[in-house]
Write a protein that holds these residues in place. Structure first.
Motif, short mmCIF file in Angstrom:
data_model
loop_
_atom_site.label_atom_id
_atom_site.label_comp_id
_atom_site.label_asym_id
_atom_site.label_seq_id
_atom_site.Cartn_x
_atom_site.Cartn_y
_atom_site.Cartn_z
N UNK A 1 12.35 -6.73 29.76
CA UNK A 1 11.80 -6.63 28.42
C UNK A 1 11.84 -7.98 27.72
N UNK A 2 12.97 -8.68 27.83
CA UNK A 2 13.09 -10.02 27.25
C UNK A 2 12.07 -10.96 27.88
N UNK A 3 11.91 -10.84 29.19
CA UNK A 3 10.93 -11.67 29.90
C UNK A 3 9.53 -11.44 29.34
N UNK A 4 9.14 -10.18 29.24
CA UNK A 4 7.79 -9.85 28.81
C UNK A 4 7.52 -10.31 27.38
N UNK A 5 8.43 -10.00 26.46
CA UNK A 5 8.23 -10.38 25.06
C UNK A 5 8.23 -11.90 24.89
N UNK A 6 9.08 -12.59 25.64
CA UNK A 6 9.18 -14.05 25.51
C UNK A 6 7.96 -14.76 26.10
N UNK A 7 7.30 -14.15 27.07
CA UNK A 7 6.09 -14.75 27.63
C UNK A 7 4.87 -14.50 26.74
N UNK B 1 4.45 5.82 34.20
CA UNK B 1 4.73 5.77 32.76
C UNK B 1 6.06 5.06 32.52
N UNK B 2 6.35 4.78 31.26
CA UNK B 2 7.50 3.95 30.92
C UNK B 2 8.82 4.58 31.35
N UNK B 3 8.91 5.90 31.30
CA UNK B 3 10.13 6.57 31.73
C UNK B 3 10.39 6.42 33.21
N UNK B 4 9.33 6.53 34.01
CA UNK B 4 9.46 6.34 35.45
C UNK B 4 9.94 4.93 35.78
N UNK B 5 9.36 3.95 35.09
CA UNK B 5 9.73 2.56 35.32
C UNK B 5 11.20 2.34 34.96
N UNK B 6 11.64 2.94 33.87
CA UNK B 6 13.04 2.81 33.46
C UNK B 6 13.96 3.37 34.54
N UNK B 7 13.62 4.52 35.09
CA UNK B 7 14.46 5.14 36.11
C UNK B 7 14.50 4.31 37.39
N UNK B 8 13.41 3.66 37.71
CA UNK B 8 13.37 2.84 38.92
C UNK B 8 14.22 1.57 38.75
N UNK B 9 14.08 0.93 37.60
CA UNK B 9 14.75 -0.36 37.38
C UNK B 9 16.21 -0.23 36.94
N UNK B 10 16.52 0.81 36.18
CA UNK B 10 17.84 0.93 35.58
C UNK B 10 17.87 0.19 34.24
N UNK C 1 19.90 -2.04 32.76
CA UNK C 1 20.16 -3.48 32.68
C UNK C 1 18.94 -4.30 33.05
N UNK C 2 18.31 -3.97 34.17
CA UNK C 2 17.15 -4.75 34.61
C UNK C 2 15.94 -4.49 33.72
N UNK C 3 15.79 -3.27 33.22
CA UNK C 3 14.71 -2.95 32.31
C UNK C 3 14.82 -3.81 31.04
N UNK C 4 16.05 -3.93 30.53
CA UNK C 4 16.29 -4.74 29.32
C UNK C 4 15.95 -6.21 29.59
N UNK C 5 16.40 -6.74 30.73
CA UNK C 5 16.13 -8.13 31.08
C UNK C 5 14.63 -8.39 31.19
N UNK D 1 15.86 -4.51 23.06
CA UNK D 1 16.79 -3.40 22.82
C UNK D 1 16.04 -2.16 22.35
N UNK D 2 15.13 -2.34 21.37
CA UNK D 2 14.33 -1.21 20.86
C UNK D 2 13.48 -0.61 21.98
N UNK D 3 12.88 -1.48 22.75
CA UNK D 3 12.02 -1.08 23.86
C UNK D 3 12.81 -0.26 24.88
N UNK D 4 14.02 -0.74 25.21
CA UNK D 4 14.86 -0.07 26.21
C UNK D 4 15.32 1.30 25.71
N UNK D 5 15.71 1.38 24.44
CA UNK D 5 16.18 2.66 23.89
C UNK D 5 15.08 3.71 23.88
N UNK D 6 13.87 3.30 23.53
CA UNK D 6 12.73 4.23 23.53
C UNK D 6 12.40 4.69 24.95
N UNK D 7 12.43 3.74 25.89
CA UNK D 7 12.13 4.08 27.28
C UNK D 7 13.19 4.99 27.87
#
Length: 631
Positions: free
Chosen positions: A59-65, A42-51, A53-57, A80-86
């Motif tokens: 996020x930019x990659x995914x939305x821009x693609x 789930x999104x929380x687990x992914x956030x904890x794995x990546x941290x 800074x990398x989660x935010x980066x 930013x919104x995505x990272x705060x929710x996660x």
């Protein structure tokens, strides 16, 4: 495209490269967990794995693609919104949203912050879909024509150094944004690696003000070329998975792994194949975060099991994750085991072959692919896959006939396939050396305009330009790497043609070649002849339509493009015209261009000279004798 530089990495290393990471936030997967099937995180687990800074980066990659036309500022806000929710979910919050995978969560954010409807008319339609269908809808609307995006001008070296000095993190982030929206098939793991290399180029080139002007163009050109290559390769393999399925992609992965690690056991190779194919599915489906994690896990698994895979991995696996990946990339293929027999005769001479085949059909074919690949590191994956499928068809036929002599056809089939590939490769290199790049390109242009006259002139020029560049690169590499170089590049270009065919019907012959099984596609296109269903346009005085602005040539490339556009138009006008009749027309056209572009009144010159050229064309088109008779 210089495909030889990525032959090794096509399946394994380009699949397992994770993003270049600073040591402080390296994610090291748990080796004990590598043998277990991955569950969707789930999104929380992914956030904890990546941290954060990398989660935010990512996020930019995914939305821009997904939303390639949106501005950098809007993508940053979405990330930013995505990272705060996660981040809220990462603390153990148990809401319905927090139980969602990161990709689903990201699509929710995209649908809650819609772009301008005029910019993305399909956005509402995609957001109305559910779960996987919503993702498929967004993926299907990715922009592949770079001309549809705002042009990007490389900033001057001084601007780069100034911008990076003021805010390094933001400057690199903006670079990533510009890259990923143009190369929307690049895997997230590869993107982060490119971002790290870009940052190194900037810091190196900005050290010396004297060499900046030379340093940036050289290094950035190499980086941009590799970006284009990687995007094309990833896009092609994602297309293979999407169109032909995992069953077709698995042998490709197995061949590359077996060639790369010939000392690895059959069982170890099969395990890696399963893992890599599974990871590719995540990456091809646009899940940037899971893609990154998957690739890091594959690297970890390889290093945990390095003693059984290759003796060349020890030094690489002792480094941190970032250096480990770069080290593996530069490592050559492992040497074949000394006791490895030169042939695989047991697959055609074993007395119980039909019983083995009946009891273990899939395993036997897989083992043949493994054994044949590790013995032939010089063959392309495409050729070996054709041979493996041919072998399976042979066993079925021979076991039905119950004839021992039947299996002798196997060696004949292999020798024929190998000879065909080598002959075509040799001919291309000989022709290229004999007539040079420009004329070789023109020959390809004539051939493919006859085969696919429905393609626009621009597409025909670009596709055959890539073919010429492939030949130029591949003919210069070591003999044992030539076939993989040629066939990898050709596979990508055939995929491009078939993608066009899917959205715009070209002709029945191309449609047939794009519909046959993957292993037969290459041969089908090689044997493709002139499209006899094509009806040329009626010849008219407007054929040339030249004016003074036709003389505006901004570069040698522009001049070449004008000449080749005329060549394409001429072939489309008269596809069956012989070379000895076509060449005088081209010579007369170039002579007219030279004369009129030097004239004081260019428009008046074209008005006088064009009718003469048109009359000459009509005589040659209608003549049945020699050109001299027509001229």
């Amino acid at each position: 495209m210089k495909w030889v530089t990525v032959t090794l990495a096509v399946i394994l290393l380009r699949s397992i490269e994770s993003g270049t990471m600073k040591k402080r936030d390296v994610y090291e997967p748990d080796p004990e967990a590598q043998n277990a099937l991955r569950v969707d995180r789930n999104v929380g687990d992914v956030f904890n794995i990546l941290g954060k800074e990398k989660f935010h980066l990512l996020g930019i990659v995914m939305f821009s693609q997904y939303l390639q036309k949106c501005s950098y500022e809007k993508q940053v806000q979405r990330a930013k919104d995505f990272t705060e929710l996660a981040q809220k979910c990462s603390t153990g919050t148990k809401t319905a949203d927090c139980r969602k995978p990161a990709i689903t969560f990201a699509l929710d954010v995209m649908c809650k912050t819609p772009p301008d409807p005029g910019m993305y008319p399909a956005h509402t339609q995609c957001c109305a879909e559910l779960d996987q269908d919503r993702n498929v809808c967004f993926l299907s609307h990715k922009i592949t024509d770079l001309d549809a995006l705002p042009s990007y001008e490389n900033p001057e070296p001084e601007q780069v150094c100034k911008g990076y000095k003021e805010d390094p993190a933001t400057y690199v982030e903006k670079y990533m944004y510009e890259v990923v929206r143009r190369y929307s098939y690049l895997f997230s793991s590869r993107i982060l690696s490119f971002a790290d290399r870009f940052e190194k180029i900037v810091t190196d080139c900005c050290k010396d003000t004297v060499v900046r002007g030379q340093c940036f163009p050289e290094k950035m050109l190499a980086l941009a070329t590799e970006l284009q290559q990687m995007n094309s390769i990833y896009k092609n393999y994602c297309r293979v998975i999407d169109k032909y399925g995992e069953r077709t992609f698995k042998p490709i992965a197995a061949i590359h792994l077996s060639q790369r690690f010939p000392k690895a056991s059959f069982e170890d190779v099969l395990d890696l194949v399963q893992d890599i194919v599974h990871k590719y599915l995540d990456c091809c489906h646009g899940d940037a975060m899971q893609c990154w994690i998957d690739m890091a896990e594959v690297v970890s698994r390889i290093c945990v099991n390095q003693d059984n895979i290759s003796s060349k991995l020890k030094e690489c696996c002792e480094r941190d994750l970032t250096e480990r990946l770069e080290c593996i990339l530069k490592t050559e293929k492992d040497e074949k085991p000394a006791d490895l027999s030169p042939q695989v005769r047991e697959f055609i001479e074993h007395p119980d072959i039909c019983k083995h085949f009946e009891d273990h059909l899939g395993q036997m074919t897989n083992r043949f692919t493994y054994e044949y690949s590790r013995r032939h590191q010089e063959f392309s994956a495409q050729l070996i896959q054709e041979i493996s499928e041919g072998y399976q068809e042979l066993v079925v036929q021979c076991c039905l006939e119950n004839s021992g002599d039947c299996f002798t056809k196997g060696e004949e089939f292999m020798e024929k396939k190998i000879a065909e590939s080598q002959k075509l490769m040799k001919k291309n290199c000989e022709d290229l050396q004999k007539i040079g790049n420009y004329n070789f390109h023109n020959e390809l242009l004539v051939q493919y305009t006859k085969k696919i006259p429905q393609l626009p002139s621009k597409s025909l020029i670009e596709i055959t330009q890539s073919m010429m560049e492939d030949a130029d690169t591949c003919c210069k590499v070591k003999e044992e790497k030539q076939m993989s170089c040629f066939d990898s590049g050709a596979d990508v270009l055939l995929g491009d043609i078939c993608q066009i065919q899917e959205s715009f019907f070209l002709n029945a012959k191309v449609s047939h070649c794009c519909s046959v099984p993957y292993t037969k596609r290459r041969q089908c296109f090689t044997e493709l002849e002139m499209d006899d269903s094509y009806t040329p346009p009626s010849f008219s005085p407007d054929f040339f339509k030249l004016k003074a602005d036709s003389c505006i040539i901004s570069s040698p490339k522009d001049l070449k493009n004008k000449k080749q556009t005329f060549l394409v138009q001429l072939v489309k006008q008269k596809p069956d015209i012989e070379d000895y009749k076509r060449n005088p027309i081209i010579a007369a056209f170039l002579s007219m261009m030279d004369k009129c572009c030097k004239a004081d009144d260019k428009d008046e010159c074209f008005l006088v000279e064009e009718p003469k050229l048109i009359e000459m064309c009509q005589r040659i088109f209608e003549s049945k004798g020699s050109v001299q008779d027509a001229v």
